[in-house]
Scaffold this active site. Structure first.
Site, PDB file in Angstrom:
ATOM      1  N   CYS A   2       2.582  18.801  61.671  1.00  0.00           N
ATOM      2  CA  CYS A   2       2.918  18.692  63.088  1.00  0.00           C
ATOM      3  C   CYS A   2       2.183  19.766  63.895  1.00  0.00           C
ATOM      4  O   CYS A   2       2.079  20.916  63.464  1.00  0.00           O
ATOM      5  CB  CYS A   2       4.396  18.835  63.392  1.00  0.00           C
ATOM      6  N   ARG A  27      -3.163  18.607  61.610  1.00  0.00           N
ATOM      7  CA  ARG A  27      -1.834  19.037  61.169  1.00  0.00           C
ATOM      8  C   ARG A  27      -0.881  17.864  60.946  1.00  0.00           C
ATOM      9  O   ARG A  27       0.235  18.040  60.453  1.00  0.00           O
ATOM     10  CB  ARG A  27      -1.216  19.979  62.202  1.00  0.00           C
ATOM     11  N   TRP A  74       3.619  14.781  61.638  1.00  0.00           N
ATOM     12  CA  TRP A  74       3.523  14.457  60.222  1.00  0.00           C
ATOM     13  C   TRP A  74       4.970  14.320  59.782  1.00  0.00           C
ATOM     14  O   TRP A  74       5.700  15.308  59.688  1.00  0.00           O
ATOM     15  CB  TRP A  74       2.826  15.597  59.484  1.00  0.00           C
ATOM     16  N   ASN A 100       7.964  21.558  65.198  1.00  0.00           N
ATOM     17  CA  ASN A 100       7.238  21.580  63.923  1.00  0.00           C
ATOM     18  C   ASN A 100       8.105  22.346  62.942  1.00  0.00           C
ATOM     19  O   ASN A 100       8.418  23.514  63.169  1.00  0.00           O
ATOM     20  CB  ASN A 100       5.881  22.291  64.103  1.00  0.00           C
ATOM     21  N   GLY A 101       8.543  21.675  61.879  1.00  0.00           N
ATOM     22  CA  GLY A 101       9.389  22.347  60.900  1.00  0.00           C
ATOM     23  C   GLY A 101      10.514  21.424  60.466  1.00  0.00           C
ATOM     24  O   GLY A 101      10.441  20.206  60.645  1.00  0.00           O
ATOM     25  N   GLU A 477     -10.592  21.333  40.898  1.00  0.00           N
ATOM     26  CA  GLU A 477     -10.903  21.228  42.325  1.00  0.00           C
ATOM     27  C   GLU A 477     -11.721  19.966  42.614  1.00  0.00           C
ATOM     28  O   GLU A 477     -11.497  19.288  43.616  1.00  0.00           O
ATOM     29  CB  GLU A 477     -11.638  22.503  42.785  1.00  0.00           C
ATOM     30  N   LYS A 481     -10.383  17.128  45.177  1.00  0.00           N
ATOM     31  CA  LYS A 481     -11.153  16.660  46.346  1.00  0.00           C
ATOM     32  C   LYS A 481     -11.218  15.129  46.326  1.00  0.00           C
ATOM     33  O   LYS A 481     -11.028  14.477  47.336  1.00  0.00           O
ATOM     34  CB  LYS A 481     -12.589  17.219  46.356  1.00  0.00           C
ATOM     35  N   GLU A 484      -7.764  13.495  47.072  1.00  0.00           N
ATOM     36  CA  GLU A 484      -7.327  13.700  48.455  1.00  0.00           C
ATOM     37  C   GLU A 484      -7.972  12.727  49.433  1.00  0.00           C
ATOM     38  O   GLU A 484      -7.305  12.195  50.302  1.00  0.00           O
ATOM     39  CB  GLU A 484      -7.711  15.120  48.923  1.00  0.00           C
ATOM     40  N   HIS A 500      -6.845  15.986  23.078  1.00  0.00           N
ATOM     41  CA  HIS A 500      -5.403  16.068  22.806  1.00  0.00           C
ATOM     42  C   HIS A 500      -4.617  15.052  23.629  1.00  0.00           C
ATOM     43  O   HIS A 500      -3.460  15.279  23.957  1.00  0.00           O
ATOM     44  CB  HIS A 500      -4.910  17.496  23.048  1.00  0.00           C
ATOM     45  N   LYS A 597      -2.941  19.538  56.735  1.00  0.00           N
ATOM     46  CA  LYS A 597      -3.706  20.722  56.366  1.00  0.00           C
ATOM     47  C   LYS A 597      -2.817  21.905  56.023  1.00  0.00           C
ATOM     48  O   LYS A 597      -3.062  22.612  55.059  1.00  0.00           O
ATOM     49  CB  LYS A 597      -4.675  21.105  57.482  1.00  0.00           C
TER      50      LYS A 597
END
Ligand code: G6P
Length: 602
Positions: A2, A27, A74, A100-101, A477, A481, A484, A500, A597
């Site tokens: 948000c 955001r 969001w 926001n929260g 990473e 990427k 995402e 394994h 983000k």
């Protein structure tokens, strides 16, 4: 998670707000809304979806008034639709606010307010705040007092922007565990979740702390404590980011621009920290227990940090996801512990909680952060900045390589302090390190083949990324990427772990991306590549060695580089590959579905 932008001044508020919302879209982008005020009237428009279509659908640029607040969402409580989009209002429609929260006690507050006759329109936790202020207003001297009393009853995290129809000359902004920064202009003032939202108008910023609120008028700003209402003097900070840094500058996406900015960002990280590193390394050397905590991509940087500390400096370090550490580390932290938090935004809720736990237990807390003045920098005893500039693409790229840069500098200095490397050896490594920006530049200038490679891989359903030692995090990473932004399933793992279990998943044509720099672990990697090939995998090897030209199906040629520096250089083609796969599959790499983000809620 948000974004909030507020404006009061002489311009048309809706224009400033729409621009700000576009800059804050990273955001959250599932719905958005704007409230503006002219005289005593409030005008609210909101809807589901991204900002651009909403601007024309709702006529967001035709709203009257010189003060207003916008929100990009969001979703946490309630599906993303028009009703749940912010702003939310009280029963009278005179109080409008964005949030926001998360309000943790909203269910009991809503029940209490319903009994008192309030009617709720949305499924959100946020709406309760508007009604609570309305309720308090009945027995308060003025709006500010009512707002303060209402907010003191909230449990959870909140950054709020509040407008009251009865006070045509002001706006209120509140911060408690979610980011909020004021922007100071001449005859106008701003507030936002993040600086780029108002960077076009001013670089003078005041960062609110938890439990503070600001009253903004055209000409003034006053910051006060939520608990007591008493005034707080706040330092005004000059932000050195330029507007250009927050714009695409001709690139089709922020992510691509940020990938290509890496040589510059790494240089800035080096120059911005070189004077500070000796004293910080001295401090690190004092602690026998070193913990790295982080989330997401920053967690992968932390893993590299651990390898660097251990291999170069012989310094034992543990790494844990902050979301785990915050609940598990109680019994292992003390005055002999150093907790190094790595966080691009400086606002990740779990990372902040881990840092606060460490402080409570008497540990020293250090932060490696990108966003200037963010919460982590306030909690930490020591802060090092990554100097990457604003990163808008949700998938972290330049902030990752600059985190690695800072960690490498710390590890090299620590090695010197602890006498773990011969001076000559260290000097050679330091010289090579100074050349990393050029190496990254050369990788970027030879990246043409990766788009073609992406084209041939775009219909794959699963990817595996394997590496050893310091490049296990590179494999993680690379896979992150890809997940995402391309939405292709990917796993990153240590090559030794392959047999394994995961080997059972390999069949004809499944891509295995192998991070295979020459050196100590090269032969071991080659064995793993052979094992994968024997099961029909299509191996894409990243290497500086010609030996793989025959073994691998595709060789991504890399420049030779010291093992300790490979994570910075080898991640770059993986970022570009993920970027092209996302674009070829029709996705927006800057705004991946379901992600945000900064994750300012638990
Ligand atoms: C979110 C972002 C990731 C980021 C992670 C940690 O999940 O989408 O890109 O790595 O948060 O963020 P931080 O700001 O703490 O580095």
């Amino acid at each position: 998670m948000c974004g909030i932008i507020g404006y009061i001044g002489g311009r048309r508020a809706c224009e400033v707000i729409v621009k700000g919302l576009k800059r804050l879209e990273y955001r959250g982008y599932d719905s958005a809304g704007v409230v503006t005020g002219d005289g005593e009237g409030l005008h609210i428009r909101k809807g589901a979806g991204r900002i651009d279509p909403l601007v024309s659908e709702l006529g967001l640029l035709n709203m009257p008034g010189n003060r207003g607040i916008g929100h990009t969402r969001w979703a946490t409580h309630g599906v993303p639709n028009e009703i749940n989009a912010h702003p939310h209002t009280d029963c009278s429609g005179k109080i409008a606010l964005v949030h926001n929260g998360i309000i943790e006690n909203y269910l009991e507050l809503r029940e209490e307010l319903r009994k008192k006759g309030h009617t709720f329109k949305s499924d959100t936790d946020t709406e309760v705040i508007a009604h609570l202020i309305e309720e308090e207003l009945k027995s308060s001297r003025n709006f500010e007092d009512a707002m303060r009393r209402a907010l003191l009853r909230l449990k959870g995290s909140f950054a709020l922007g509040i407008v009251y129809a009865g006070e045509p000359d002001r706006l209120y902004f509140v911060r408690n565990e979610s980011p909020l920064v004021l922007g100071l202009g001449t005859g106008e003032n701003f507030a936002a979740s993040d600086v780029p939202a108002f960077l076009e108008y001013t670089r003078k910023a005041v960062f609110l702390d938890d439990g503070e609120y600001a009253v903004l008028t055209r000409e003034s700003y006053t910051v006060k404590k939520l608990k007591t209402g008493e005034k707080v003097e706040k330092p005004v900070q000059e932000i050195d980011w330029t507007l250009d840094m927050a714009e695409k500058s001709g690139y089709p996406h922020f992510m691509l621009k940020e990938i290509y900015e890496q040589p510059r960002a790494i240089k800035d990280a080096i120059h911005g920290n070189s004077d500070l590193i000796p004293a910080v390394a001295e401090e690190i050397a004092k602690y026998s227990k070193v913990f790295f905590v982080a989330m997401g991509t920053s967690y992968h940087a932390a893993l590299v940090g651990k390898y660097l500390f251990q291999r170069l400096a012989g310094k034992i370090a543990l790494v844990e996801e902050a979301s785990e550490f915050r609940y598990e580390a109680e019994n292992i932290l003390d005055g002999d512990s150093l907790v190094i938090a790595i966080t691009q935004s400086g606002e990740t809720a779990d990372t902040l909680a881990a840092m606060k736990l460490a402080k409570r237990k008497g540990a020293k807390v250090m932060a490696i952060v990108n966003v200037v003045g963010s919460m982590a920098t306030r909690v930490a005893d020591i802060t090092l900045y990554t100097h990457a500039g604003p990163e808008i693409g949700v998938a972290a790229t330049k902030t990752y390589t600059t985190q690695l840069t800072v960690l490498t500098m710390l590890a090299m200095e620590l090695a010197r302090k602890l006498g773990r490397m011969r001076e000559e050896e260290l000097k050679t490594l330091e010289d090579e390190f100074m050349n990393v920006p050029q190496l990254v530049e050369s990788v970027l200038s030879h990246a043409g083949g990766l788009e073609e490679l992406a084209e041939s891989l775009k219909d794959q359903r699963d990817f595996f990324y394997i590496g050893r030692g310091i490049n296990v995090p590179t494999a993680l990473e690379g896979a992150l990427k890809l997940k995402e932004i391309s939405y292709i399933h990917a796993e990153g793992l240590s090559a030794g772990e392959l047999k394994h279990g995961p080997l059972a998943l390999l069949e004809e044509g499944v891509p295995v991306v192998a991070i295979t720099p020459s050196g100590r672990l090269f032969d071991k990697m080659v064995s793993n590549i052979e094992e994968s090939k024997a099961r029909g995998a299509m191996v894409v090897a990243l290497s500086d060695s010609d030996e793989l030209r025959e073994t691998a199906d595709v060789l991504v040629e890399m420049p030779p580089v010291n093992e300790a520096l490979t994570p910075i250089v080898y991640v770059v083609p993986l970022q570009i590959l993920a970027y092209h796969l996302a674009v070829l599959r029709g996705n927006d790499p800057d705004k991946p579905r379901n992600l945000a983000k900064s994750v300012t809620v638990e």
